[in-house]
Scaffold this motif. Structure first.
Motif, PDB file in Angstrom:
ATOM      1  N   THR A  35       0.822  -1.221   0.000  1.00 58.99           N
ATOM      2  CA  THR A  35       0.000   0.000   0.000  1.00 58.99           C
ATOM      3  C   THR A  35       0.848   1.259   0.000  1.00 58.99           C
ATOM      4  N   SER A  38       1.024   3.157  -3.244  1.00 50.86           N
ATOM      5  CA  SER A  38      -0.143   3.961  -3.652  1.00 50.86           C
ATOM      6  C   SER A  38      -0.587   3.724  -5.095  1.00 50.86           C
ATOM      7  N   HIS A  65      -9.303  -2.884   5.187  1.00 58.50           N
ATOM      8  CA  HIS A  65      -9.101  -1.435   5.335  1.00 58.50           C
ATOM      9  C   HIS A  65      -8.036  -0.919   4.376  1.00 58.50           C
ATOM     10  N   ALA A  66      -7.010  -1.720   4.131  1.00 57.71           N
ATOM     11  CA  ALA A  66      -5.976  -1.315   3.173  1.00 57.71           C
ATOM     12  C   ALA A  66      -6.578  -1.152   1.783  1.00 57.71           C
ATOM     13  N   GLU A  68      -9.740  -0.579   1.076  1.00 52.97           N
ATOM     14  CA  GLU A  68     -10.640   0.577   1.123  1.00 52.97           C
ATOM     15  C   GLU A  68      -9.877   1.901   1.110  1.00 52.97           C
ATOM     16  N   SER A  69      -8.640   1.898   1.572  1.00 52.47           N
ATOM     17  CA  SER A  69      -7.851   3.144   1.601  1.00 52.47           C
ATOM     18  C   SER A  69      -7.553   3.676   0.206  1.00 52.47           C
ATOM     19  N   TYR A  70      -7.665   2.832  -0.798  1.00 57.75           N
ATOM     20  CA  TYR A  70      -7.412   3.280  -2.160  1.00 57.75           C
ATOM     21  C   TYR A  70      -8.482   4.245  -2.662  1.00 57.75           C
ATOM     22  N   ASP A  71      -9.638   4.291  -2.010  1.00 58.38           N
ATOM     23  CA  ASP A  71     -10.637   5.313  -2.355  1.00 58.38           C
ATOM     24  C   ASP A  71     -10.027   6.701  -2.199  1.00 58.38           C
ATOM     25  N   ALA A  72      -9.282   6.917  -1.123  1.00 55.71           N
ATOM     26  CA  ALA A  72      -8.654   8.219  -0.871  1.00 55.71           C
ATOM     27  C   ALA A  72      -7.410   8.415  -1.736  1.00 55.71           C
TER      28      ALA A  72
END
Length: 154
Positions: A35, A38, A65-66, A68-72
């Motif tokens: 992650t 990015s 959660h990792a 899902e963090s790609y949304d940001a």
């Protein structure tokens, strides 16, 4: 430091059952290394880490959660596109995790609408896989998911 992403993906796959503390640590560290790059294309690699046979659910939710963090990182459209294209890789060994990830999308109206739009634009194979998982979710918990699934699939 240059990271060999394919080697990291292999580490994630080989430690995904997390049978000892060493594998748990390796799993967590590998998620962090992947992650840290990015790159939303790595969602596919991260999805290879799921396995329904693991007993370390709290650690596995770190992987959820990792992803899902790609949304940001890349925006919801790019992240969701990469995720739905990776879903076939979760079957059959991580079908429960596929359902968990999709249920999280269904529990957000904007994410539902995005999923609906992206599904229409994807290949028929991906549509079939995602539709099957969604229908299974609706069958397992109709009160929670039937209407939401119908909204995505119509």
């Amino acid at each position: 430091m240059l990271i060999d992403v394919e080697k990291e993906a292999q580490k994630l796959r080989s430690s995904r059952l997390m049978v000892d503390d060493e594998q748990v640590a390796s799993f967590k560290e590998t998620i962090e290394r992947i992650t840290s790059l990015s790159d939303p294309k790595h969602i596919t690699l991260l999805c290879l880490g799921f396995d329904d046979a693991t007993e370390m659910h709290e650690v596995m939710f770190g992987l959820v959660h990792a992803i899902e963090s790609y949304d940001a990182i890349a925006g919801p459209e790019v992240a969701t596109t990469n995720f739905i294209n990776a879903l076939p890789l979760l079957l059959p060994h991580a079908s429960d995790w596929a359902e968990i990830l999709l249920s999280r999308i269904l529990n957000d109206k904007e994410s539902q609408a995005l999923l609906r739009r992206l599904l229409k634009a994807t290949s028929s194979n991906i549509q079939e896989v995602v539709s099957s998982i969604l229908r299974n979710l609706a069958d397992e918990d109709p009160k929670q998911f039937k209407r939401k699934v119908e909204g995505v699939l119509t």
